[in-house]
Design a protein around this motif. Structure first.
Motif, PDB file in Angstrom:
ATOM      1  N   ARG A 186      14.514  -3.828   1.450  1.00  0.00           N
ATOM      2  CA  ARG A 186      15.142  -4.257   2.688  1.00  0.00           C
ATOM      3  C   ARG A 186      14.125  -4.620   3.746  1.00  0.00           C
ATOM      4  O   ARG A 186      14.460  -5.224   4.764  1.00  0.00           O
ATOM      5  N   LEU A 187      12.872  -4.209   3.571  1.00  0.00           N
ATOM      6  CA  LEU A 187      11.833  -4.572   4.530  1.00  0.00           C
ATOM      7  C   LEU A 187      11.154  -5.871   4.120  1.00  0.00           C
ATOM      8  O   LEU A 187      10.169  -6.291   4.734  1.00  0.00           O
TER       9      LEU A 187
ATOM     10  N   ILE B 254       4.797   6.247   4.471  1.00  0.00           N
ATOM     11  CA  ILE B 254       4.372   7.481   5.141  1.00  0.00           C
ATOM     12  C   ILE B 254       5.584   8.380   5.352  1.00  0.00           C
ATOM     13  O   ILE B 254       5.547   9.583   5.092  1.00  0.00           O
ATOM     14  N   GLY B 255       6.688   7.770   5.788  1.00  0.00           N
ATOM     15  CA  GLY B 255       7.921   8.527   5.961  1.00  0.00           C
ATOM     16  C   GLY B 255       8.360   9.167   4.661  1.00  0.00           C
ATOM     17  O   GLY B 255       8.712  10.341   4.601  1.00  0.00           O
ATOM     18  N   LEU B 256       8.291   8.379   3.599  1.00  0.00           N
ATOM     19  CA  LEU B 256       8.662   8.858   2.265  1.00  0.00           C
ATOM     20  C   LEU B 256       7.793  10.046   1.862  1.00  0.00           C
ATOM     21  O   LEU B 256       8.277  11.040   1.313  1.00  0.00           O
TER      22      LEU B 256
ATOM     23  N   VAL C 199       0.865  -1.175   0.000  1.00  0.00           N
ATOM     24  CA  VAL C 199       0.000   0.000   0.000  1.00  0.00           C
ATOM     25  C   VAL C 199       0.899   1.221   0.000  1.00  0.00           C
ATOM     26  O   VAL C 199       1.562   1.520   0.983  1.00  0.00           O
TER      27      VAL C 199
ATOM     28  N   ILE D 136       4.013   0.295   4.882  1.00  0.00           N
ATOM     29  CA  ILE D 136       3.105   1.438   5.047  1.00  0.00           C
ATOM     30  C   ILE D 136       3.799   2.518   5.863  1.00  0.00           C
ATOM     31  O   ILE D 136       3.815   3.688   5.489  1.00  0.00           O
ATOM     32  N   VAL D 137       4.416   2.121   6.959  1.00  0.00           N
ATOM     33  CA  VAL D 137       5.124   3.105   7.782  1.00  0.00           C
ATOM     34  C   VAL D 137       6.206   3.784   6.960  1.00  0.00           C
ATOM     35  O   VAL D 137       6.372   5.008   6.979  1.00  0.00           O
ATOM     36  N   ALA D 138       6.943   2.987   6.186  1.00  0.00           N
ATOM     37  CA  ALA D 138       8.048   3.547   5.404  1.00  0.00           C
ATOM     38  C   ALA D 138       7.526   4.511   4.344  1.00  0.00           C
ATOM     39  O   ALA D 138       8.122   5.568   4.115  1.00  0.00           O
TER      40      ALA D 138
ATOM     41  N   VAL E 229      14.806   1.045   0.360  1.00  0.00           N
ATOM     42  CA  VAL E 229      13.956   0.966   1.545  1.00  0.00           C
ATOM     43  C   VAL E 229      13.053  -0.264   1.500  1.00  0.00           C
ATOM     44  O   VAL E 229      13.148  -1.162   2.324  1.00  0.00           O
TER      45      VAL E 229
ATOM     46  N   PRO F 146       3.889  -5.923   4.765  1.00  0.00           N
ATOM     47  CA  PRO F 146       2.876  -4.882   4.498  1.00  0.00           C
ATOM     48  C   PRO F 146       2.854  -3.764   5.532  1.00  0.00           C
ATOM     49  O   PRO F 146       2.734  -2.591   5.168  1.00  0.00           O
ATOM     50  N   GLU F 147       2.984  -4.091   6.818  1.00  0.00           N
ATOM     51  CA  GLU F 147       2.867  -3.036   7.829  1.00  0.00           C
ATOM     52  C   GLU F 147       4.095  -2.134   7.807  1.00  0.00           C
ATOM     53  O   GLU F 147       3.983  -0.911   7.841  1.00  0.00           O
ATOM     54  N   ALA F 148       5.264  -2.724   7.708  1.00  0.00           N
ATOM     55  CA  ALA F 148       6.489  -1.921   7.695  1.00  0.00           C
ATOM     56  C   ALA F 148       6.521  -1.016   6.465  1.00  0.00           C
ATOM     57  O   ALA F 148       6.959   0.130   6.538  1.00  0.00           O
TER      58      ALA F 148
END
Lengths: 310, 281
Positions: free
Chosen positions: B82-83, B95-97, B27, B91-93, B79, B87-89
């Motif tokens: 490497r994750l 958002i950071g982007l 996502v 989304i967080v990444a 990014v 799916p959850e990581a």
């Protein structure tokens, strides 16, 4: 035993900090404490139960407006309004949970995000009552909690600290109880807990409601302590911030949210002195965290050296 | 007509999002930021190309999506890969982007909205009213790009490889497909589509560093209503949402239109997670 000693020691250190620190930092500390209560609420659902919500701003705003509206429109005293704010947060969490918990994983994140967005837009739409974007400023007489004047720095800090202490101890007791282990069961293996005869939907709903009460109290306290409520507190950013605090401090640790909120607050405070690129810091922190330290500071500490850390 | 333009641009943006979700199960919250980046770069390119606005705009149409795609591919390699596409990581990444890109645009580009001149200004005069020729061009261009995407996905070897990866990542890898490269390509393609949509739209609206929010929300809505990962559903939903959004905003306030659309989508996800057009998984 040493668990309780550690947490009492942290609270005593905070008391000491108020006495020692210059007023500017003491004031920041009250803000951090209230945000930490919010982050603890987020940690209950995300860190312990694995429910990654992107809509906690809705619960924060529910508490904020639940309390603020009663004070502003109905003239309710601040302390009952604070409690009402917590109830509003819990009720909102229950409502969202009833619908959103039918989904899981990515869908759960998007659904909570969408509900929060509906809440945010509704606040803007009904701006006659809510003040919309401009928000509402609460006046001095409306901000008296048990005779303490929230416009003054020192009483404000004590109220923030008492709230934080209650939240911290309640949370500590919660995660060490049987229910705390049920929360972990939801995160680790929901199917197996279902097989053992538990009802995951009911447990997750309870978790969300507890998380909502924490977030609601934090929202209400933010409005009453700092005298302002506005639509921006319901925006996506306020769903991301507690996640950031929790990820930084350590998901699934009791003290992680405080550590994360404090560090992040000062990181933003420090960098906004250097550049205006404050969002860049938030974004970079998120990316670096998920890449290199998905467990956060206290999570890594617990893994390496302190296995007893709750 | 306004609705048709909106639907066309929306379809392009949403297909990019849908592609990324379909193939990679990611996502991409930063999708709106890629859209914004496309518009901002279009303005920048148009500034540096002298002469007729036409050259500047066409240069932007070529350069902006290419740069955005390159940024996306870089983000994927450094990014998301490497994750492990958790799916959850991710989304967080993303958002950071999103925050990083928005802030970068704000710092380098400034807080003001900037106009980009349209490549041509022909008015199509019908007996009873006139149409801006550019808007008609946008619709046709969007349809052309969508057809190209469809052709690419169904008729070329690269498209076949992408679809194979979508169906079964493990088996695709066993058959010697470089899944990492496919993912980087898909992510770049999705971002590039958003950028093309932005370049098409930018002469009509304006370039602004916060412009990614609305398209992101709307494409989320479109992708979800159309069924996550289903390209055909995405197109139908884009038409419905694009047209109805215009109609609802005309009669009621745009905020109310967004409230209704967002709530409806949340309900679709709750009660019909496969979308209105998607097949049950």
């Amino acid at each position: 035993m040493k668990i309780w000693i550690l947490h009492i020691a942290v609270l005593l250190a905070l008391v000491l900090a108020q006495l020692v620190l210059p007023p500017y930092h003491a004031n920041n500390l009250s803000r951090i404490l209230v945000l930490a209560v919010f982050a603890m609420g987020y940690n209950i659902s995300f860190g312990y139960a694995g429910l990654l919500s992107l809509g906690h701003a809705l619960l924060f705003a529910a508490g904020m407006y639940g309390a603020g509206m009663l004070v502003h429109h109905a003239g309710m005293p601040a302390l009952p309004a604070l409690i009402a704010g917590g109830l509003a947060g819990g009720a909102m969490a229950g409502l969202v949970g009833l619908l959103a918990l039918r989904t899981a994983g990515v869908s759960f994140m998007i659904v909570t995000l969408m509900f929060a967005q509906v809440g945010f837009l509704s606040i803007l739409y009904f701006n006659g009552v809510t003040g919309g974007d401009e928000g509402i400023a609460l006046t001095g007489p409306q901000r008296q909690i048990l005779g303490l004047d929230m416009t003054q720095d020192t009483p404000r800090f004590w109220v923030a600290l008492i709230l934080f202490a209650i939240a911290l101890l309640v949370k500590l007791a919660l995660v060490q109880s049987r229910f705390g282990r049920l929360m972990l069961a939801m995160r680790e293996n929901e199917e197996r807990s279902r097989m053992l005869g538990l009802n995951p939907f009911g447990i997750k709903l309870k978790i969300l409601v507890i998380s909502g009460v924490f977030s609601g109290v934090a929202g209400a306290a933010y409005a009453l302590l700092f005298g302002y409520l506005g639509g921006s507190f319901a925006s996506v950013q306020y769903s991301i911030l507690p996640m950031l605090y929790v990820l930084l401090g350590g998901a699934g640790t009791v003290l992680g949210p405080l550590l994360g909120a404090g560090l992040m607050f000062y990181l933003v405070d420090f960098t906004s002195g250097l550049t205006s690129a404050y969002l860049m810091v938030v974004g970079a922190a998120l990316v670096v965290l998920v890449l290199f330290a998905p467990k956060g500071i206290l999570g890594t500490l617990r893994e390496r050296w302190l296995p007893w850390l709750p | 007509m306004e609705g048709l333009v909106k639907a066309a641009v929306l379809a392009l943006t949403a297909v990019g999002l849908s592609l990324v979700f379909g193939v990679m199960r990611v996502v991409n919250v930063a999708h709106g930021a890629f859209f914004m980046l496309g518009a901002v770069l279009a303005w920048t390119v148009a500034q540096y190309v002298p002469g007729d606005p036409m050259f500047g705009w066409f240069a932007a149409l070529l350069i902006a999506p290419a740069i955005v795609a390159a940024i996306a591919a870089t983000a994927d390699t450094f990014v998301l890969k490497r994750l492990n596409y958790d799916p959850e990581a991710t989304i967080v990444a993303t958002i950071g982007l999103l925050y990083i890109l928005e802030q970068a645009a704000l710092s380098l580009f400034g807080p003001d909205a900037k106009p980009v001149p349209a490549p041509f200004n022909i008015r199509l005069q019908l007996p009873w009213f006139g149409y801006s020729g550019y808007k008609i061009f946008v619709v046709f261009a969007a349809v052309a790009v969508l057809l190209a995407v469809w052709w690419f996905m169904t008729r070329t070897r690269a498209g076949l490889v992408m679809r194979a990866t979508q169906v079964d990542r493990q088996t695709a890898r066993a058959f010697g497909i470089n899944v990492d490269r496919v993912y980087a390509g898909v992510f770049a393609l999705g971002a590039g589509l958003a950028a093309i949509a932005a370049v098409l739209l930018v002469p009509i609206s304006q370039a602004h560093y916060l412009m990614g929010g609305d398209p992101l929300l709307l494409s989320f809505i479109v992708v979800i209503i159309g069924g996550l990962g289903s390209l055909r559903g995405t197109l139908v939903a884009a038409l419905i949402i694009g047209l109805s959004d215009g109609v609802i905003s005309m009669f009621w306030s745009p905020t109310l239109a967004k409230i209704i659309a967002t709530a409806a989508v949340a309900m679709v996800l709750v009660f019909r997670p496969q979308g209105l057009f998607g097949a049950r998984a």
